[in-house]
Design a protein around this motif. Structure first.
Motif, PDB file in Angstrom:
ATOM      1  N   ASN A 293       0.781  -1.229   0.000  1.00 12.70           N
ATOM      2  CA  ASN A 293       0.000   0.000   0.000  1.00 12.70           C
ATOM      3  C   ASN A 293       0.812   1.278   0.000  1.00 12.70           C
ATOM      4  O   ASN A 293       0.259   2.347  -0.253  1.00 12.70           O
ATOM      5  N   VAL A 313      -6.809  12.150  -4.901  1.00 15.56           N
ATOM      6  CA  VAL A 313      -7.230  11.753  -3.554  1.00 15.56           C
ATOM      7  C   VAL A 313      -8.398  12.615  -3.092  1.00 15.56           C
ATOM      8  O   VAL A 313      -9.359  12.127  -2.489  1.00 15.56           O
ATOM      9  N   ILE A 321      -6.718   3.070  -6.203  1.00 15.96           N
ATOM     10  CA  ILE A 321      -7.112   2.157  -5.132  1.00 15.96           C
ATOM     11  C   ILE A 321      -8.617   2.128  -4.931  1.00 15.96           C
ATOM     12  O   ILE A 321      -9.164   1.125  -4.451  1.00 15.96           O
ATOM     13  N   SER A 322      -9.324   3.181  -5.305  1.00 12.51           N
ATOM     14  CA  SER A 322     -10.790   3.161  -5.236  1.00 12.51           C
ATOM     15  C   SER A 322     -11.349   2.021  -6.070  1.00 12.51           C
ATOM     16  O   SER A 322     -12.333   1.379  -5.689  1.00 12.51           O
ATOM     17  N   ASN A 328     -10.928  -0.366   0.977  1.00 15.78           N
ATOM     18  CA  ASN A 328     -11.002   1.091   0.921  1.00 15.78           C
ATOM     19  C   ASN A 328     -12.423   1.549   0.652  1.00 15.78           C
ATOM     20  O   ASN A 328     -13.225   0.822   0.059  1.00 15.78           O
ATOM     21  N   GLY A 330     -14.724   3.431  -1.769  1.00 16.93           N
ATOM     22  CA  GLY A 330     -14.598   3.691  -3.194  1.00 16.93           C
ATOM     23  C   GLY A 330     -15.468   2.783  -4.022  1.00 16.93           C
ATOM     24  O   GLY A 330     -16.427   2.174  -3.520  1.00 16.93           O
ATOM     25  N   THR A 391      -5.188  -0.728   3.132  1.00 17.57           N
ATOM     26  CA  THR A 391      -5.634   0.652   2.964  1.00 17.57           C
ATOM     27  C   THR A 391      -4.493   1.597   3.318  1.00 17.57           C
ATOM     28  O   THR A 391      -3.456   1.198   3.852  1.00 17.57           O
ATOM     29  N   TYR A 392      -4.703   2.865   3.046  1.00 20.70           N
ATOM     30  CA  TYR A 392      -3.667   3.872   3.272  1.00 20.70           C
ATOM     31  C   TYR A 392      -3.194   3.890   4.721  1.00 20.70           C
ATOM     32  O   TYR A 392      -1.997   3.905   4.991  1.00 20.70           O
ATOM     33  N   SER A 399     -11.169   6.230   4.042  1.00 21.58           N
ATOM     34  CA  SER A 399     -11.669   7.125   2.998  1.00 21.58           C
ATOM     35  C   SER A 399     -10.577   7.998   2.396  1.00 21.58           C
ATOM     36  O   SER A 399     -10.844   8.776   1.476  1.00 21.58           O
ATOM     37  N   ASN A 401      -7.792   7.834   0.087  1.00 22.79           N
ATOM     38  CA  ASN A 401      -7.270   6.899  -0.924  1.00 22.79           C
ATOM     39  C   ASN A 401      -5.945   7.403  -1.483  1.00 22.79           C
ATOM     40  O   ASN A 401      -5.834   7.759  -2.655  1.00 22.79           O
ATOM     41  N   ASN A 403      -3.040   5.618  -1.449  1.00 26.44           N
ATOM     42  CA  ASN A 403      -2.112   4.495  -1.607  1.00 26.44           C
ATOM     43  C   ASN A 403      -1.130   4.756  -2.733  1.00 26.44           C
ATOM     44  O   ASN A 403      -1.535   5.169  -3.837  1.00 26.44           O
TER      45      ASN A 403
END
Length: 535
Positions: A293, A313, A321-322, A328, A330, A391-392, A399, A401, A403
């Motif tokens: 990530n 983002v 990544i969404s 995540n 998305g 996830t981040y 939420s 995003n 990454n």
């Protein structure tokens, strides 16, 4: 013809990459010469760095093709990550629901091969926009190699990026190198011929000519990176192309060209150079939970940096990544996410830690904690759903995003070396077994052909990272989705060599480039028709 339009997104690049084009225009509007550019960069090296940073900024942009696509906002238009997203959807390894929330639907159906498709425009532009930025950097050193360490490093960035992009283009727009050397590939635009191209267009170069350009550029880049003492700071270490990454690019090239000994050597050099800066394969413990990530991952050699403040983002959902990250916030939450081909999943041994990178037949993942399974159930993710990417910030439903996107991981170099060693008559089998046993499956034994064994390992290891398409083309594979768990509308059995496997030059390029006509494009091929599925 405007060369900035030839490289379609350069209409945008001329605005977005002002830090780069500032070096091309004097205050009174006259063109700056190469000698003057070198003087500017020598006196103000931050200007050279700005040009280099502009290269990598092209890889991560919010809707960079908005103008080129007739002022159309596409939620799959987020820079080079879009190319990774589309090529994965083209394969037989990654399935997804063919629904309104899945922006890879055209690529699942292979209707993206239509030369008026949005995807056709994005794939072309996202490569050539980076080439344009790289050419601007290379033009700054047209008078000769710089003698200062920083200049050598900057010049290498332009050369290596250009090599990387042309290597990918060659494999998207024509079949593999061997046996196709004289076939048409893509136009070659460099800092040396851009004025000629602007005046008279640029024809499709042959496959041989494109690979010659790739080799010339990456060889030169490695020479410069070998002779310089300059290294990027910690904040940019994996944003820029290191000596390890440059060797990795050349290893990929030599693998395609079937230069087996050279590919093995380059892969080992990449491994050795990466190890010097603390880059090594992720361990079994590392990848027993969602991973891959951020740039701090120990195995990342090169990645697209994504910051919290970036436009992609800020959109929340228009980012890589969404569309790819199950855990995540998305599009995955609403589209059903991405699934591995169930036949491929069933071939992964239970002793392999990567079995936990996806949920099982019942939609649960026995390798992960209850919180992950509760999340999978909450959003009704189907069987075989990806659990690979963290996830981040590590929280479920994150939420933010932001990454980072992997472009090269060191594990790939081990797999390249194993295949190349075997094809060169060396003991690639033992090398492959040692790698997999150490880092993924302690019970692994390589049975059968080593090249096919490596291909299988790549299909698992690099799943979802936009890379396996290049092996599909290199090894002359088809796309057989039968029995893979795909929606009935996209169950295809496409044979090797089928022209539908090649992308077509976009219509905007044909219209703008006087050296290319409709007759010069790749073959028009109807979208494939679904076939009877298998259980």
């Amino acid at each position: 013809m405007n060369v900035k339009y030839l490289l379609s997104s350069f209409v945008l690049a001329s605005v977005a990459l002002t830090s780069c084009t500032d070096l091309d225009t004097a205050p009174e509007g006259n063109t700056v010469t190469s000698d003057q550019k070198n003087e500017i960069i020598g006196a103000k090296p931050e200007r050279g760095e700005a040009g280099v940073r502009a290269i990598f900024s092209t890889l991560n942009q919010y809707c960079p093709n908005y103008v080129a696509m007739g002022k159309s906002t596409r939620h799959s238009d987020f820079g080079y990550g879009s190319v990774l997203y589309f090529t994965d959807a083209n394969t037989e390894d990654q399935s997804a629901g063919n629904n309104g929330y899945n922006w890879s639907g055209n690529s699942l159906q292979l209707t993206d091969r239509n030369y008026t498709s949005y995807e056709s425009q994005m794939v072309w532009n996202d490569h050539y926009q980076a080439i344009y930025a790289a050419n601007n950097v290379c033009a700054s050193y047209a008078a000769g190699d710089p003698t200062d360490d920083q200049g050598k490093f900057f010049y290498a960035q332009g050369l290596a990026t250009r090599a990387y992009m042309y290597l990918n283009l060659a494999q998207l727009y024509q079949f593999t190198y061997k046996g196709n050397e004289s076939k048409p590939c893509v136009p070659i635009i460099t800092d040396a011929n851009s004025n000629e191209a602007a005046a008279n267009g640029a024809p499709r170069a042959t496959v041989q000519e494109v690979y010659t350009q790739v080799k010339t550029d990456i060889d030169h880049a490695i020479e410069l990176l070998t002779s310089t003492k300059y290294v990027a700071g910690d904040g940019d270490a994996k944003r820029y192309i290191s000596k390890a990454t440059a060797y990795g690019i050349r290893a990929r090239m030599n693998l395609v060209m079937q230069n087996w000994a050279e590919a093995a050597s380059d892969a080992q050099n990449a491994i050795d150079e990466a190890k010097k800066v603390g880059i090594e394969p992720a361990s079994i413990a590392d990848v027993s939970l969602p991973y891959f990530n951020k740039r701090s991952c120990k195995d990342f050699m090169w990645c697209i940096y994504v910051e919290e403040t970036d436009d992609v983002v800020a959109t929340g959902i228009i980012n890589w990544i969404s569309h790819n990250g199950t855990f995540n916030y998305g599009y995955c939450q609403y589209s059903g996410g991405h699934q591995i081909n169930k036949k491929l999943y069933n071939q992964i041994p239970e002793t392999d830690v990567r079995k936990g990178w996806w949920s099982g037949e019942d939609g649960k993942n026995t390798h992960l904690d209850d919180k992950y399974n509760a999340y999978l159930a909450k959003y009704s993710f189907p069987a075989y759903t990806s659990c690979k990417f963290n996830t981040y910030d590590g929280t479920l439903g994150c939420s933010t995003n932001a990454n980072d996107i992997p472009l090269m991981r060191v594990e790939e170099m081990y797999l390249i070396k194993a295949e190349a060693m075997a094809k060169a008559g060396q003991d690639g089998k033992s090398f492959l077994e040692s790698f997999v046993k150490t880092y993924r499956d302690p019970s692994y034994t390589c049975n059968g052909d080593v090249q096919e064994a490596v291909y299988f390992q790549k299909r698992i290891e690099l799943w979802g990272e936009g890379l396996i398409w290049y092996d599909v083309m290199r090894l002359n594979k088809g796309i057989d989705r039968r029995g893979g768990g795909f929606d009935a509308t996209v169950v295809f059995d496409i044979k090797p060599g089928d022209p539908i496997l090649l992308w077509r030059l976009p219509q905007t390029e044909i219209n703008a480039n006087v050296a290319i006509s409709d007759a010069d494009n790749n073959e028009t091929t109807p979208a494939p028709k679904p076939v009877k599925d298998e259980e």
